[in-house]
Design a protein around this motif. Structure first.
Motif, PDB file in Angstrom:
ATOM      1  N   ALA A   1      20.248  83.228  22.024  1.00 39.09           N
ATOM      2  CA  ALA A   1      20.175  82.360  23.259  1.00 39.09           C
ATOM      3  C   ALA A   1      20.329  83.330  24.435  1.00 39.09           C
ATOM      4  O   ALA A   1      19.644  83.065  25.354  1.00 39.09           O
ATOM      5  N   LEU A   2      21.314  84.274  24.504  1.00 42.17           N
ATOM      6  CA  LEU A   2      21.506  85.257  25.537  1.00 42.17           C
ATOM      7  C   LEU A   2      20.213  85.992  25.728  1.00 42.17           C
ATOM      8  O   LEU A   2      19.667  86.362  27.015  1.00 42.17           O
ATOM      9  N   VAL A   3      19.477  86.329  24.734  1.00 41.31           N
ATOM     10  CA  VAL A   3      18.096  87.215  24.780  1.00 41.31           C
ATOM     11  C   VAL A   3      17.396  86.405  25.537  1.00 41.31           C
ATOM     12  O   VAL A   3      16.320  86.559  26.573  1.00 41.31           O
ATOM     13  N   LEU A   4      17.330  85.032  25.165  1.00 45.54           N
ATOM     14  CA  LEU A   4      16.352  83.817  25.879  1.00 45.54           C
ATOM     15  C   LEU A   4      16.554  83.797  27.368  1.00 45.54           C
ATOM     16  O   LEU A   4      15.700  83.821  28.258  1.00 45.54           O
ATOM     17  N   LEU A   5      17.923  83.823  27.544  1.00 47.11           N
ATOM     18  CA  LEU A   5      18.438  83.780  29.008  1.00 47.11           C
ATOM     19  C   LEU A   5      18.060  85.096  29.930  1.00 47.11           C
ATOM     20  O   LEU A   5      17.609  84.826  30.950  1.00 47.11           O
ATOM     21  N   ILE A   6      18.120  86.255  29.283  1.00 47.18           N
ATOM     22  CA  ILE A   6      17.430  87.383  30.017  1.00 47.18           C
ATOM     23  C   ILE A   6      15.965  87.298  30.118  1.00 47.18           C
ATOM     24  O   ILE A   6      15.500  87.549  31.313  1.00 47.18           O
ATOM     25  N   LEU A   7      15.334  86.793  29.224  1.00 46.70           N
ATOM     26  CA  LEU A   7      13.876  86.793  29.599  1.00 46.70           C
ATOM     27  C   LEU A   7      13.612  85.827  30.758  1.00 46.70           C
ATOM     28  O   LEU A   7      12.680  85.980  31.710  1.00 46.70           O
ATOM     29  N   PHE A   8      14.428  84.623  30.827  1.00 44.16           N
ATOM     30  CA  PHE A   8      14.224  83.779  32.084  1.00 44.16           C
ATOM     31  C   PHE A   8      14.461  84.426  33.316  1.00 44.16           C
ATOM     32  O   PHE A   8      13.919  84.323  34.110  1.00 44.16           O
ATOM     33  N   SER A   9      15.682  85.149  33.309  1.00 46.40           N
ATOM     34  CA  SER A   9      16.107  86.133  34.448  1.00 46.40           C
ATOM     35  C   SER A   9      15.000  86.930  34.887  1.00 46.40           C
ATOM     36  O   SER A   9      14.733  87.191  36.003  1.00 46.40           O
ATOM     37  N   VAL A  10      14.248  87.476  33.904  1.00 44.24           N
ATOM     38  CA  VAL A  10      13.272  88.443  34.065  1.00 44.24           C
ATOM     39  C   VAL A  10      12.234  87.738  34.919  1.00 44.24           C
ATOM     40  O   VAL A  10      11.474  88.136  35.673  1.00 44.24           O
ATOM     41  N   LEU A  11      11.774  86.486  34.432  1.00 37.58           N
ATOM     42  CA  LEU A  11      10.862  85.625  35.091  1.00 37.58           C
ATOM     43  C   LEU A  11      11.322  85.331  36.473  1.00 37.58           C
ATOM     44  O   LEU A  11      10.268  85.310  37.225  1.00 37.58           O
ATOM     45  N   GLY A  12      12.372  85.186  36.833  1.00 39.04           N
ATOM     46  CA  GLY A  12      13.016  84.868  37.965  1.00 39.04           C
ATOM     47  C   GLY A  12      12.689  85.710  39.142  1.00 39.04           C
ATOM     48  O   GLY A  12      12.282  85.606  40.277  1.00 39.04           O
TER      49      GLY A  12
END
Length: 416
Positions: free
Chosen positions: A389-400
């Motif tokens: 789940a944290l990896v998924l949140l990192i990917l969204f942060s990269v998108l942001g």
């Protein structure tokens, strides 16, 4: 002092979105339900806000800003009282997810419009937005700690009673807010149904990991976009989605709240279910994130005067990514990064539009933020392993961060 009731209202709505996270196990045991049941209730709260935020902003124009603000507070307070007295998950969902969600959707759009009405120049307006956005971030960050303290010292029900008291204080303070004339406009009911249904289907599809429902939601949102271009008095003006800088700012807002709510939810569940921590222990474990957000929110006005908004958003995402890579040691960085960019993103979006469009843009802005909150809880809740789940949140942060790269320096210039 005129901004105080507005900041308090934003604080309490954001607090309500995260304070239940540290009490998930306690609530589930007390009401005889499951963790998944409580997760659904939390997701529905932010989803109701997201679905009704744009209609709520339109009612602000029709009913008047102060009236809509106070009525929303009344509905919110009623919902908090019902949630405090709930004997089961059903009434908790009605009080918390439905009534508090509806109340928030009515009281939050006027907040940002009233900030515009109460400030006379861009510098004051930026400070006003900073106070309100900072209060929202603070409420979301302080939710786990305060919720844990109240739950451990009294019960999770006392947290809802605390909200009732704060709402009563805000209603008293709201008497001094300006009450400008109302506009006799038609309410776009079909637009409200399409926008709300589209967002609801997307989030519920993600929550249940049912992609045909997500696709159906996307189709309904497409129908909403077609509808507002064709109707003479749409729920919100189509031009709000034609400005590149504003759209990029909205995208960063969605990702920020997705990451913030998703991080608090996944860590709260892990700490309680795997590590066996109590509500107060969970709140204390998340304290570094709260401190980080507090520090940078307090500096938001000063940072906004010294640095371009787009630069602050980029810094915020980079710091958040660094913090997520080193959880739990990086919790302070997560809070600090999100605190840096929350106000900056709001400034980018709100300042792109003249006063006449503030009602619509406030509704769209808040709807996008709450949609991000709903998706954050829904997405990470569907991932079994907290590390994944944290990896998924990192990917969204990269998108942001990628979105922020394309925001120009003139983000504060009003759009034509």
């Amino acid at each position: 002092m005129k901004i105080l009731p507005l900041a308090l209202a934003q604080f309490i709505a954001s607090y309500a979105a995260t304070n239940m996270n540290v009490a998930i196990s306690t609530i589930a045991d007390d009401l005889g339900t499951t963790i998944s049941g409580v997760q659904t209730t939390i997701t529905l709260f932010t989803l109701v806000m997201a679905a009704l935020m744009v209609p709520g902003s339109k009612l602000t124009d029709i009913w008047g800003r102060r009236r809509c603000f106070v009525v929303g507070l009344g509905i919110y307070g009623t919902g908090a009282l019902l949630a405090a007295l709930a004997p089961g998950i059903g009434l908790l969902t009605v009080g918390y997810a439905l009534l508090e969600g509806v109340g928030s959707a009515m009281m939050i759009p006027p907040i940002y419009i009233l900030v515009t009405a109460l400030t006379t120049d861009k510098a004051q307006r930026a400070r006003g937005f900073g106070m309100v956005s900072g209060a929202g971030g603070l409420g979301a960050a302080a939710g786990p700690l305060l919720g844990g303290l109240v739950t451990s010292a009294f019960s999770w029900r006392a947290s809802f009673l605390l909200q009732v008291v704060v709402v009563a204080v805000i209603i008293l303070l709201a008497r001094k807010l300006p009450a400008p004339e109302r506009h006799h406009k038609k309410f776009d009911l079909l637009g409200a149904v399409l926008s709300g249904a589209g967002m609801a289907l997307v989030v519920l599809g993600v929550l249940r990991t049912t992609w045909p429902i997500v696709v159906a939601g996307a189709v309904v949102i497409g129908l909403f976009a077609w509808h507002i271009r064709k109707t003479p008095e749409p729920l919100c003006e189509p031009k709000l989605f034609r400005d590149r800088t504003s759209n990029l700012g909205l995208g960063t807002q969605l990702v920020q709240w997705l990451v913030l709510q998703g991080t608090f939810f996944v860590l709260s569940v892990h700490l309680q279910q795997v590590e066996g921590l109590s509500a107060i222990e969970t709140g204390l474990a998340l304290l570094p994130a709260t401190i980080g957000l507090l520090v940078t929110s307090a500096l938001a006005g000063r940072l906004a005067r010294k640095h371009p908004q787009n630069r602050l958003i980029r810094w915020g995402f980079l710091i958040t990514i660094a913090g997520t890579l080193f959880v739990p040691d990086g919790l302070f960085l997560i809070g600090a990064g999100i605190g840096i960019m929350l106000t900056a993103s709001v400034n980018v979006v709100q300042s792109r539009w003249p006063d006449t469009d503030q009602a619509d843009v406030s509704g769209v802005s808040r709807a996008v933020s709450n949609l991000g909150s709903s998706l954050g809880v829904a997405m990470v809740g569907s991932v079994v392993d907290h590390r994944a789940a944290l990896v998924l949140l990192i990917l969204f942060s990269v998108l942001g961060f990628g979105l922020a790269v394309f925001i120009r320096n003139d983000g504060a210039r009003q759009a034509e």
